[in-house]
Design a protein around this motif. Structure first.
Motif, mmCIF file in Angstrom:
data_model
loop_
_atom_site.group_PDB
_atom_site.id
_atom_site.type_symbol
_atom_site.label_atom_id
_atom_site.label_comp_id
_atom_site.label_asym_id
_atom_site.label_seq_id
_atom_site.Cartn_x
_atom_site.Cartn_y
_atom_site.Cartn_z
ATOM 1 N N ARG A 118 -5.064 12.243 -13.904
ATOM 2 C CA ARG A 118 -4.599 13.548 -13.449
ATOM 3 C C ARG A 118 -4.427 14.493 -14.635
ATOM 4 N NH1 ARG A 118 0.138 11.005 -9.561
ATOM 5 N NH2 ARG A 118 -1.266 9.824 -8.190
ATOM 6 N N ARG A 119 -4.358 15.794 -14.326
ATOM 7 C CA ARG A 119 -4.185 16.841 -15.347
ATOM 8 C C ARG A 119 -5.344 16.865 -16.334
ATOM 9 N NH1 ARG A 119 -0.820 16.667 -11.926
ATOM 10 N NH2 ARG A 119 1.448 16.963 -12.122
ATOM 11 N N LYS A 120 -6.527 16.502 -15.897
ATOM 12 C CA LYS A 120 -7.699 16.507 -16.769
ATOM 13 C C LYS A 120 -8.837 17.375 -16.209
ATOM 14 C CE LYS A 120 -6.661 11.897 -18.598
ATOM 15 N NZ LYS A 120 -6.213 12.373 -19.912
ATOM 16 N N SER A 123 -9.679 17.292 -10.455
ATOM 17 C CA SER A 123 -9.439 17.822 -9.111
ATOM 18 C C SER A 123 -10.125 19.170 -8.922
ATOM 19 C CB SER A 123 -7.936 17.958 -8.852
ATOM 20 O OG SER A 123 -7.318 16.701 -8.785
ATOM 21 N N ASN A 174 5.002 20.322 -3.639
ATOM 22 C CA ASN A 174 3.890 19.873 -4.485
ATOM 23 C C ASN A 174 3.340 21.064 -5.278
ATOM 24 O OD1 ASN A 174 1.704 18.638 -5.666
ATOM 25 N ND2 ASN A 174 0.937 17.701 -3.787
ATOM 26 N N ALA A 175 4.110 21.500 -6.257
ATOM 27 C CA ALA A 175 3.736 22.689 -7.029
ATOM 28 C C ALA A 175 2.387 22.551 -7.739
ATOM 29 C CB ALA A 175 4.835 23.018 -8.036
ATOM 30 N N PRO A 176 2.038 21.389 -8.328
ATOM 31 C CA PRO A 176 0.729 21.282 -8.989
ATOM 32 C C PRO A 176 -0.449 21.510 -8.042
ATOM 33 C CG PRO A 176 2.171 19.527 -9.741
ATOM 34 C CD PRO A 176 2.876 20.186 -8.598
ATOM 35 N N SER A 177 -0.355 20.990 -6.804
ATOM 36 C CA SER A 177 -1.452 21.176 -5.852
ATOM 37 C C SER A 177 -1.533 22.628 -5.382
ATOM 38 C CB SER A 177 -1.288 20.250 -4.644
ATOM 39 O OG SER A 177 -1.552 18.908 -5.008
ATOM 40 N N ARG A 179 -0.709 25.228 -7.141
ATOM 41 C CA ARG A 179 -1.318 25.952 -8.255
ATOM 42 C C ARG A 179 -2.805 25.657 -8.341
ATOM 43 N NH1 ARG A 179 -2.721 30.118 -10.484
ATOM 44 N NH2 ARG A 179 -3.328 29.980 -12.674
ATOM 45 N N LEU A 180 -3.218 24.416 -8.072
ATOM 46 C CA LEU A 180 -4.634 24.052 -8.105
ATOM 47 C C LEU A 180 -5.431 24.907 -7.130
ATOM 48 C CD1 LEU A 180 -7.053 22.174 -8.768
ATOM 49 C CD2 LEU A 180 -6.176 20.606 -7.024
ATOM 50 N N GLU A 182 -4.533 27.776 -5.860
ATOM 51 C CA GLU A 182 -4.495 29.171 -6.311
ATOM 52 C C GLU A 182 -5.609 29.421 -7.327
ATOM 53 O OE1 GLU A 182 0.202 30.441 -5.834
ATOM 54 O OE2 GLU A 182 -0.511 29.629 -7.750
#
Length: 214
Positions: A118-120, A123, A174-177, A179-180, A182
């Motif tokens: 993740r974070r790479k 996604s 699920n803030a990361p998703s 933002r993804l 967005e």
């Protein structure tokens, strides 16, 4: 899938191995679902596993089958794909609940099961490839509109799914998703308190963000 974090993030229930096999067969047969396995070209430490190759490799190629499986990206289709996709591509986002039962929808979903991957950027890349395949629009079209987008193709290829029908439903924590999506040009159009989730739709023009989705 027994991981409690993944169950929470994907709103999934734990299944027995028999139920998992049954679900896999159902997904393979159903015509209203698309699913692709996400493979990583690199190890978590950054070691390159798949160098750039000039030719397209088949899924059965040993070079592909040797890559680690790290997740999946899915699309759920509701209704029949419109035949006039190019005419609907830049249609305004519809937020009227009374119209939702009549319109075609294509719901996006992604899961990276392996935390080390993740974070790479996997996604984002996987979703852009899925969107290009489904809509026929270039992957560079699916980004925050404030960054500028290429013009829509005159005759989209792919499955002909209009971008205006794209949506995602995400846990409101699920803030990361959020933002993804967005970053892909989606914005929040609804908050569903009873399910503790937000609904995001692709916005063909204008800026992303909740205040700009009307």
């Amino acid at each position: 899938m027994q991981n409690e974090e993944l169950q929470r993030l994907t709103a999934s229930e734990p299944l027995s191995i028999e139920e998992e096999y049954e679900m896999q067969q159902k997904w393979r047969r159903d015509e209203d679902k698309l699913t692709f396995i996400v493979l990583s070209r690199k190890t978590p430490s950054g070691e390159q596993l798949l160098p750039d190759v000039p030719s397209i490799l088949l899924p059965t190629d040993p070079v592909i089958t040797s890559l680690p499986m790290v997740g999946d990206v899915n699309m759920f289709l509701k209704g029949a794909i419109p035949t006039s996709g190019t005419q609907r591509a830049n249609a305004p986002v519809n937020t009227q609940e009374e119209d939702e039962d009549d319109e075609f929808e294509a719901e996006m979903e992604i899961m990276l099961a392996e935390p080390a991957y993740r974070r790479k950027g996997l996604s984002l890349e996987a979703l852009q490839l899925m969107l290009e395949y489904a809509t026929g629009y270039p992957s560079s079209y699916f980004r925050d509109a404030s960054q500028g987008r290429p013009p829509p193709p005159e005759q989209p290829k792919g499955l002909g799914i209009p971008p205006s029908s794209l949506l995602a439903r995400i846990s409101d924590t699920n803030a990361p998703s959020i933002r993804l999506f967005e970053m892909l040009g989606f914005c929040i159009t609804r908050r569903v308190e009873v399910f503790e989730e937000v609904e995001m739709r692709f916005k063909a023009s204008g800026l992303t963000g909740f205040a700009n989705c009307s």
